[in-house]
Design a protein around this motif. Structure first.
Motif, PDB file in Angstrom:
ATOM      1  N   GLU A  75       1.222  -1.395   0.092  1.00  9.68           N
ATOM      2  CA  GLU A  75       0.032   0.091  -0.401  1.00  9.68           C
ATOM      3  C   GLU A  75       0.557   1.090   0.237  1.00  9.68           C
ATOM      4  O   GLU A  75       0.447   2.095  -0.653  1.00  9.68           O
ATOM      5  N   GLU A 106       0.450   4.543  -2.447  1.00 11.41           N
ATOM      6  CA  GLU A 106       0.680   6.123  -2.623  1.00 11.41           C
ATOM      7  C   GLU A 106       1.785   6.721  -2.614  1.00 11.41           C
ATOM      8  O   GLU A 106       1.416   7.313  -3.079  1.00 11.41           O
ATOM      9  N   GLN A 157       0.794   7.148  -6.575  1.00 18.35           N
ATOM     10  CA  GLN A 157      -0.320   8.474  -6.876  1.00 18.35           C
ATOM     11  C   GLN A 157       0.049   9.825  -6.165  1.00 18.35           C
ATOM     12  O   GLN A 157      -0.329  10.643  -7.001  1.00 18.35           O
ATOM     13  N   THR A 165       3.084  10.527   3.930  1.00 19.44           N
ATOM     14  CA  THR A 165       2.453   8.971   3.123  1.00 19.44           C
ATOM     15  C   THR A 165       1.919   8.790   4.916  1.00 19.44           C
ATOM     16  O   THR A 165       2.306   8.388   5.870  1.00 19.44           O
ATOM     17  N   TYR A 187       0.881   2.429   7.543  1.00 14.74           N
ATOM     18  CA  TYR A 187       0.454   1.207   7.009  1.00 14.74           C
ATOM     19  C   TYR A 187       0.637  -0.167   8.211  1.00 14.74           C
ATOM     20  O   TYR A 187       0.420  -0.285   9.204  1.00 14.74           O
TER      21      TYR A 187
END
Length: 189
Positions: free
Chosen positions: A43, A47, A50, A68, A71
């Motif tokens: 994950e 991110e 992105q 970020t 996770y």
């Protein structure tokens, strides 16, 4: 602000945020960067991808920081910063100091109380451990002093930015080996 240096694995630290010694792509790499990406899970990479598509199409510049989620890490946040690479001639201490200051500013904006840092630029980027330790400790102490004054502003070069309302209570330098720990212990005095 409590400032300490410990021997350990940054991916296992129970702090609000860990700082990642990232490369500008934000897509993972070796050393601390790879360890954080592996521990946080896929994950984190999603991110970061992105962020590259939206806010950072050219990558994260040296000396800047971006957050970020953490996770699968014990830390809620990962604050990515790109250290200067001495092998590429990036040897200006102010640029290295900016990594620590920018990460602390992001932490303050996130209302983080505890932050763990690696020895940014000390590994593959070729900076000597004692130089990294000296610059890192000086940058964190200067940020702490500005935070304690609580005048709401910090000066970094010619830029003045808001320190934020939150108070960072603890900065922990988490170091992989005894040589780094010794360098940071000496810088902390």
């Amino acid at each position: 602000m409590k400032i300490e240096a410990v021997l350990g694995d940054i991916t296992t630290q129970h702090v609000d945020a860990v700082v990642n010694a990232a490369n500008s792509s934000l897509l993972g790499g070796g050393g601390v960067d790879g360890a954080i990406h592996r521990a946080a899970g896929p994950e984190l990479l999603q991110e970061c991808m992105q962020l590259r598509r939206s806010e950072l199409p050219d990558g994260l510049p040296v000396g800047q920081a971006v957050p970020t989620a953490g996770y699968r890490l014990p830390a809620r946040w990962v604050i990515h910063t790109v250290g200067p690479n001495a092998h590429r001639g990036e040897t200006e201490p102010a640029l290295l100091a900016s990594c620590f200051t920018s990460a602390l500013q992001v932490a303050a904006d996130l209302r983080v109380r505890t932050v763990a840092f690696p020895a940014v630029s000390a590994g593959a980027y070729g900076w000597p451990a004692d130089a990294v330790a000296r610059v890192a400790v000086d940058a964190v102490r200067a940020f702490a002093a500005r935070q304690e004054v609580r005048d709401g502003q910090q000066v970094c070069g010619s830029a003045v930015t808001d320190v934020g309302e939150a108070t960072i209570a603890e900065v922990r330098f988490v170091l992989l080996d005894e040589a780094l720990l010794a360098a940071f212990a000496a810088a902390l005095g």
